[in-house]
Design a protein around this motif. Structure first.
Motif, mmCIF file in Angstrom:
data_model
loop_
_atom_site.group_PDB
_atom_site.id
_atom_site.type_symbol
_atom_site.label_atom_id
_atom_site.label_comp_id
_atom_site.label_asym_id
_atom_site.label_seq_id
_atom_site.Cartn_x
_atom_site.Cartn_y
_atom_site.Cartn_z
ATOM 1 N N GLY A 7 0.823 -1.210 0.000
ATOM 2 C CA GLY A 7 0.000 0.000 0.000
ATOM 3 C C GLY A 7 0.855 1.258 0.000
ATOM 4 O O GLY A 7 0.435 2.311 0.477
ATOM 5 N N SER A 9 1.445 3.262 -2.138
ATOM 6 C CA SER A 9 0.875 4.336 -2.956
ATOM 7 C C SER A 9 0.155 5.374 -2.111
ATOM 8 O O SER A 9 -0.259 6.417 -2.619
ATOM 9 C CB SER A 9 -0.117 3.728 -3.948
ATOM 10 O OG SER A 9 -1.062 2.934 -3.231
ATOM 11 N N GLY A 10 -0.021 5.109 -0.803
ATOM 12 C CA GLY A 10 -0.771 6.022 0.066
ATOM 13 C C GLY A 10 0.142 6.992 0.802
ATOM 14 O O GLY A 10 1.334 7.126 0.496
ATOM 15 N N ASP A 11 -0.443 7.653 1.794
ATOM 16 C CA ASP A 11 0.238 8.778 2.445
ATOM 17 C C ASP A 11 1.506 8.377 3.203
ATOM 18 O O ASP A 11 2.576 8.949 2.979
ATOM 19 C CB ASP A 11 -0.729 9.465 3.419
ATOM 20 C CG ASP A 11 -1.890 10.119 2.690
ATOM 21 O OD1 ASP A 11 -1.764 10.385 1.481
ATOM 22 O OD2 ASP A 11 -2.930 10.348 3.331
ATOM 23 N N GLY A 13 3.109 5.585 3.080
ATOM 24 C CA GLY A 13 4.032 4.895 2.170
ATOM 25 C C GLY A 13 4.876 5.882 1.384
ATOM 26 O O GLY A 13 6.080 5.680 1.197
ATOM 27 N N SER A 32 1.154 -2.292 -4.326
ATOM 28 C CA SER A 32 -0.244 -1.873 -4.463
ATOM 29 C C SER A 32 -1.068 -3.095 -4.841
ATOM 30 O O SER A 32 -0.536 -4.102 -5.315
ATOM 31 C CB SER A 32 -0.352 -0.813 -5.569
ATOM 32 O OG SER A 32 -1.714 -0.577 -5.879
ATOM 33 N N ARG A 33 -2.393 -2.976 -4.662
ATOM 34 C CA ARG A 33 -3.241 -4.051 -5.183
ATOM 35 C C ARG A 33 -3.181 -4.051 -6.694
ATOM 36 O O ARG A 33 -3.454 -5.060 -7.317
ATOM 37 C CB ARG A 33 -4.686 -3.833 -4.714
ATOM 38 C CG ARG A 33 -4.894 -4.092 -3.237
ATOM 39 C CD ARG A 33 -6.211 -3.555 -2.786
ATOM 40 N NE ARG A 33 -6.256 -2.101 -2.868
ATOM 41 C CZ ARG A 33 -7.342 -1.353 -2.709
ATOM 42 N NH1 ARG A 33 -8.499 -1.939 -2.492
ATOM 43 N NH2 ARG A 33 -7.276 -0.040 -2.785
ATOM 44 N N CYS A 76 1.646 -0.605 4.930
ATOM 45 C CA CYS A 76 1.199 0.802 4.899
ATOM 46 C C CYS A 76 -0.259 0.908 4.457
ATOM 47 O O CYS A 76 -0.584 1.702 3.566
ATOM 48 C CB CYS A 76 2.093 1.611 3.965
ATOM 49 S SG CYS A 76 3.822 1.618 4.422
ATOM 50 N N VAL A 77 -1.129 0.102 5.016
ATOM 51 C CA VAL A 77 -2.545 0.152 4.622
ATOM 52 C C VAL A 77 -3.410 0.466 5.847
ATOM 53 O O VAL A 77 -3.013 0.220 6.988
ATOM 54 C CB VAL A 77 -3.029 -1.160 3.944
ATOM 55 C CG1 VAL A 77 -2.194 -1.471 2.722
ATOM 56 C CG2 VAL A 77 -3.005 -2.313 4.901
ATOM 57 N N PRO A 78 -4.599 1.030 5.625
ATOM 58 C CA PRO A 78 -5.487 1.336 6.755
ATOM 59 C C PRO A 78 -5.791 0.073 7.566
ATOM 60 O O PRO A 78 -5.904 -1.025 7.004
ATOM 61 C CB PRO A 78 -6.751 1.883 6.068
ATOM 62 C CG PRO A 78 -6.258 2.439 4.765
ATOM 63 C CD PRO A 78 -5.163 1.494 4.337
ATOM 64 N N THR A 85 -4.626 -7.912 3.800
ATOM 65 C CA THR A 85 -3.427 -7.617 2.995
ATOM 66 C C THR A 85 -2.273 -8.535 3.396
ATOM 67 O O THR A 85 -1.587 -9.116 2.547
ATOM 68 C CB THR A 85 -3.022 -6.133 3.173
ATOM 69 O OG1 THR A 85 -4.120 -5.311 2.772
ATOM 70 C CG2 THR A 85 -1.797 -5.787 2.354
ATOM 71 N N PRO A 102 3.357 0.155 10.937
ATOM 72 C CA PRO A 102 3.175 1.551 11.336
ATOM 73 C C PRO A 102 1.712 1.840 11.698
ATOM 74 O O PRO A 102 1.348 2.993 11.910
ATOM 75 C CB PRO A 102 3.558 2.303 10.050
ATOM 76 C CG PRO A 102 3.108 1.394 8.945
ATOM 77 C CD PRO A 102 3.151 -0.032 9.481
ATOM 78 N N VAL A 104 -2.161 2.187 13.042
ATOM 79 C CA VAL A 104 -2.863 2.658 14.242
ATOM 80 C C VAL A 104 -4.357 2.637 13.941
ATOM 81 O O VAL A 104 -4.797 3.205 12.935
ATOM 82 C CB VAL A 104 -2.459 4.109 14.574
ATOM 83 C CG1 VAL A 104 -3.268 4.624 15.761
ATOM 84 C CG2 VAL A 104 -0.959 4.208 14.858
#
Ligand SMILES: NC(=O)c1ccc[n+]([C@@H]2O[C@H](COP(=O)([O-])OP(=O)(O)OC[C@H]3O[C@@H](n4cnc5c(N)ncnc54)[C@H](OP(=O)(O)O)[C@@H]3O)[C@@H](O)[C@H]2O)c1
Length: 222
Positions: A7, A9-11, A13, A32-33, A76-78, A85, A102, A104
């Motif tokens: 993930g 590609s997100g913030d 990451g 990424s997916r 790095c995913v929600p 994942t 990382p 939370v």
């Protein structure tokens, strides 16, 4: 070494990938997916660091390929997608890979952000529970704001709290973190102590939201 960011590609990451690629000699694989999305993100990060340069140290791949290449796999995913994942890539991990959380889990209401614990205790422990026993999981990065990491002009001058049950893995993650300019590390002990580290993050966000002079806060203990 190869640092895989599932993930990525997100913030967070983007922030971790940029800082590692800029400050260390490690290679970064953005996962990424969708491979095309990862490749686009990697190209964008390369462009941020060195417009028009031919730097192949940040590449994009599917999460599965990234996981299969990573010496470190940073999730790095929600939080609500973390377990799916990790389960999807667990058979792809190399024998000596260290998985880093990382993550939370928080809720938000009209008063602000609030920590959400789980039955297990922390997202880091949840990740460990779905991985084979021999795969070490280390908690790190939870108290760093993506906005601070992606602002490459910002002098971080922050600590990262590290937790984990395997000392060798914690030392490897500590060395990785200390390669990033402006980051120090503090050892908070066992992976079971990750919940206390994760629970600091909503406080940092609430402080940022309520104080105009405090943005993208982190922690500093030394
Ligand atoms: N943002 C911060 O400042 C910050 C700071 C500290 C810790 N963290 C932690 O870092 C983690 C990521 O936060 P973030 O803010 O970077 O998240 P984000 O930008 O909202 O999402 C990160 C990536 O997650 C992937 N994703 C989205 N939906 C998904 C799904 N249904 N299944 C699998 N993957 C999915 C997406 O990648 P693809 O679409 O490319 O697959 C996306 O780019 C969280 O656990 C958070 O607690 C964030």
């Amino acid at each position: 070494m190869q640092i895989a960011l599932l993930g990525g590609s997100g913030d967070i990451g983007e922030g971790i990938g940029l800082r590692i690629a800029r400050d260390t000699s490690h290679d970064v694989v953005i996962g990424s997916r969708r491979r095309e999305k990862a490749e686009d993100a990697a190209a964008s990060y390369r462009n941020t660091l060195a417009p028009n340069a031919d730097d192949s140290r940040i590449v994009g791949a599917s999460n599965e390929t990234a996981a299969s290449e990573g010496d470190f796999v940073i999730v790095c995913v929600p939080p609500r997608y973390v377990l799916d994942t990790v389960q999807a890539v667990r058979s792809d991990l190399k024998d000596d890979t260290v998985v880093v959380s990382p993550c939370v889990r928080m809720s938000r209401n009209e008063t602000g952000f609030h920590y959400q614990s789980s039955e297990v205790g922390s997202v880091a422990e949840e990740i460990s529970d779905v991985l084979p026993d021999q795969v070490p999981v280390v908690g790190a990065f939870q108290n760093l704001a993506a906005g601070a990491l992606t602002d490459l002009d910002r002098d971080l001058d922050l600590d990262v709290v590290v937790t984990g049950d395997d000392d060798e893995s914690k030392q490897k993650v500590t060395a990785l973190l200390e390669g990033i300019e402006g980051l120090g590390t503090c050892d908070a002990g066992a992976l079971a102590n990750s919940r206390e580290v994760e629970s600091l993050t909503p406080l940092l966000i609430n402080l940022s939201m309520n104080n105009s002079d405090l943005h993208d806060l982190g922690v500093k203990f030394r």
